[in-house]
Write an enzyme that holds these catalytic residues in place. Structure first.
Site, PDB file in Angstrom:
ATOM      1  N   GLN A 104      65.268 -53.570  26.382  1.00 29.02           N
ATOM      2  CA  GLN A 104      65.617 -52.417  27.105  1.00 29.02           C
ATOM      3  C   GLN A 104      64.679 -51.324  27.298  1.00 29.02           C
ATOM      4  OE1 GLN A 104      66.510 -51.918  22.163  1.00 29.02           O
ATOM      5  NE2 GLN A 104      68.460 -50.376  23.475  1.00 29.02           N
ATOM      6  N   ASN A 105      63.538 -51.870  27.463  1.00 25.15           N
ATOM      7  CA  ASN A 105      62.217 -51.180  27.676  1.00 25.15           C
ATOM      8  C   ASN A 105      62.010 -51.754  29.796  1.00 25.15           C
ATOM      9  OD1 ASN A 105      61.760 -50.623  25.720  1.00 25.15           O
ATOM     10  ND2 ASN A 105      59.979 -52.704  25.306  1.00 25.15           N
ATOM     11  N   ASP A 107      58.906 -51.320  31.527  1.00 23.38           N
ATOM     12  CA  ASP A 107      57.844 -50.740  31.565  1.00 23.38           C
ATOM     13  C   ASP A 107      57.380 -52.436  31.929  1.00 23.38           C
ATOM     14  OD1 ASP A 107      57.567 -52.874  29.539  1.00 23.38           O
ATOM     15  OD2 ASP A 107      57.316 -51.064  27.660  1.00 23.38           O
ATOM     16  N   HIS A 122      67.816 -51.288  31.232  1.00 26.12           N
ATOM     17  CA  HIS A 122      67.666 -50.225  32.074  1.00 26.12           C
ATOM     18  C   HIS A 122      67.171 -51.088  33.508  1.00 26.12           C
ATOM     19  CE1 HIS A 122      68.730 -49.074  27.457  1.00 26.12           C
ATOM     20  NE2 HIS A 122      69.369 -49.451  27.870  1.00 26.12           N
ATOM     21  N   CYS A 133      69.764 -47.476  51.690  1.00 33.58           N
ATOM     22  CA  CYS A 133      69.430 -49.245  52.240  1.00 33.58           C
ATOM     23  C   CYS A 133      69.448 -49.796  50.587  1.00 33.58           C
ATOM     24  CB  CYS A 133      68.165 -49.260  53.517  1.00 33.58           C
ATOM     25  SG  CYS A 133      66.758 -49.148  52.743  1.00 33.58           S
ATOM     26  N   CYS A 181      62.199 -43.080  52.088  1.00 36.08           N
ATOM     27  CA  CYS A 181      61.963 -44.643  52.633  1.00 36.08           C
ATOM     28  C   CYS A 181      62.290 -44.616  54.170  1.00 36.08           C
ATOM     29  CB  CYS A 181      64.249 -45.058  52.132  1.00 36.08           C
ATOM     30  SG  CYS A 181      63.495 -46.905  53.271  1.00 36.08           S
ATOM     31  N   GLY A 221      61.318 -54.637  17.684  1.00 34.50           N
ATOM     32  CA  GLY A 221      61.166 -53.338  18.221  1.00 34.50           C
ATOM     33  C   GLY A 221      62.289 -51.870  18.767  1.00 34.50           C
ATOM     34  N   SER A 222      63.347 -52.141  18.404  1.00 31.83           N
ATOM     35  CA  SER A 222      64.404 -51.131  18.271  1.00 31.83           C
ATOM     36  C   SER A 222      65.224 -50.980  17.642  1.00 31.83           C
ATOM     37  CB  SER A 222      65.820 -52.249  19.323  1.00 31.83           C
ATOM     38  OG  SER A 222      66.484 -51.096  19.792  1.00 31.83           O
ATOM     39  N   SER A 223      65.007 -49.500  17.131  1.00 31.60           N
ATOM     40  CA  SER A 223      66.296 -48.561  16.265  1.00 31.60           C
ATOM     41  C   SER A 223      67.492 -48.508  16.139  1.00 31.60           C
ATOM     42  CB  SER A 223      65.715 -47.285  15.894  1.00 31.60           C
ATOM     43  OG  SER A 223      65.489 -46.816  17.390  1.00 31.60           O
TER      44      SER A 223
HETATM   45 ZN   LIG Z   1      66.151 -47.932  53.132  1.00 35.20          ZN
END
Ligand SMILES: [Zn+2]
Length: 278
Positions: A104-105, A107, A122, A133, A181, A221-223
């Site tokens: 779910q992290n 990072d 996520h 694009c 972009c 490490g997930s509640s």
């Molecule tokens: Zn673009």
């Protein structure tokens, strides 16, 4: 570790030795890397309203302010390094002890520790995506462009949220310049799932496929506060699949857990990796 935890870790080591383990990780795995868990016991409650997809795409002022905060937050989150827990998970995977990793992290620290084929429910803050694009570019490139576009911008991030958003002290955000972009001029967005957005169906399907075919679902490490993660535990429990949870503090997965270890992940996971030669 106290005796009870030692015994629990030994049991979990046996289960891992049997193979067929899928990891589901949450914010509690990354707190030792300095990334706050705004729901867990070590994290402060989130102070600002989370950015929604609708606001981000429709409100230029809110978007500019988001980028200003997120850009300063990146100076901290972008420096985060994998901790002992991430490294232990990667070791277990290298030995063939894991069938999959779902996180779910956002990072990217599982991969930074050497893990592969991670299902990032996520998304990942270290990537930027173009909404027009679809081009995907590294966050560091975006950060360099934002630095160049905002030479006079300075602020001090005083608190961070788990999605990379940050709280700033004493800084005007409205003078911040956002960049678009380079390929098509389209709107850029961190490649993460915002509130109001759904997780792409193929990602969810892949995660369910892993969970349904495993022997042990190992939650780290997930509640399990949000359904986005809890639904995998519910599915496993419904199928009679063993659920083991290693988490500090209260978890909503408790009724479904065959084993619940309330101890620091940075201690339990390296110990577990040492215990589980495959
Ligand atoms: Zn673009």
């Amino acid at each position: 570790m106290d005796l009870q935890v030692v015994e629990q870790v030994a049991t979990l080591g046996e289960w891992i030795g049997e193979g067929g383990v899928v990891v589901l990780s949450g914010a509690g795995l990354s707190t030792d890397s300095g990334i706050p868990d705004y729901r867990g016991p070590s994290g402060s409650a989130r102070r600002s309203t989370p950015m929604t997809y609708q606001t981000f795409t429709r409100d230029p002022i809110a978007r500019r302010r988001y980028w200003a905060r997120s850009h300063l937050g990146w100076h901290t989150i972008g420096q985060a390094r994998p901790n002992e827990g991430h490294l232990a998970v990667a070791r277990l995977q290298r030995r063939g002890a894991l069938d999959g990793i779902v996180t779910q992290n956002v990072d990217g620290l599982h991969q930074a520790a050497g893990a592969r084929d991670v299902v990032e429910l996520h998304g990942n803050l270290t990537r930027i995506t173009c909404l027009a694009c679809g081009a995907s570019t590294p966050r560091d490139h975006m950060a360099a462009r934002l630095d160049a576009a905002n030479p006079a911008f300075a602020g001090v991030a005083v608190a961070f949220n788990a999605d990379g958003d940050a709280e700033l002290a004493g800084t005007s955000l409205d003078g911040f310049t956002v960049v678009d972009c380079l390929d098509c001029g389209g709107m850029l967005k961190p490649d993460v799932v915002y509130f109001g957005e759904t997780v792409p169906a193929d990602r969810v399907a892949r995660a369910f496929e892993l969970v349904e075919s495993c022997r042990t679902l190992l939650v780290l490490g997930s509640s399990l506060t949000v359904m986005s993660g809890r639904r995998f535990v519910l599915r496993a429990a419904k199928r009679g699949i063993r659920v083991a949870i290693v988490n500090r503090g209260v978890t909503r997965g408790e009724p479904y857990a065959s084993l619940l270890i309330d101890a620091p992940l940075g201690i339990v996971l390296p110990h577990l990796a040492d215990l589980s030669p495959v």
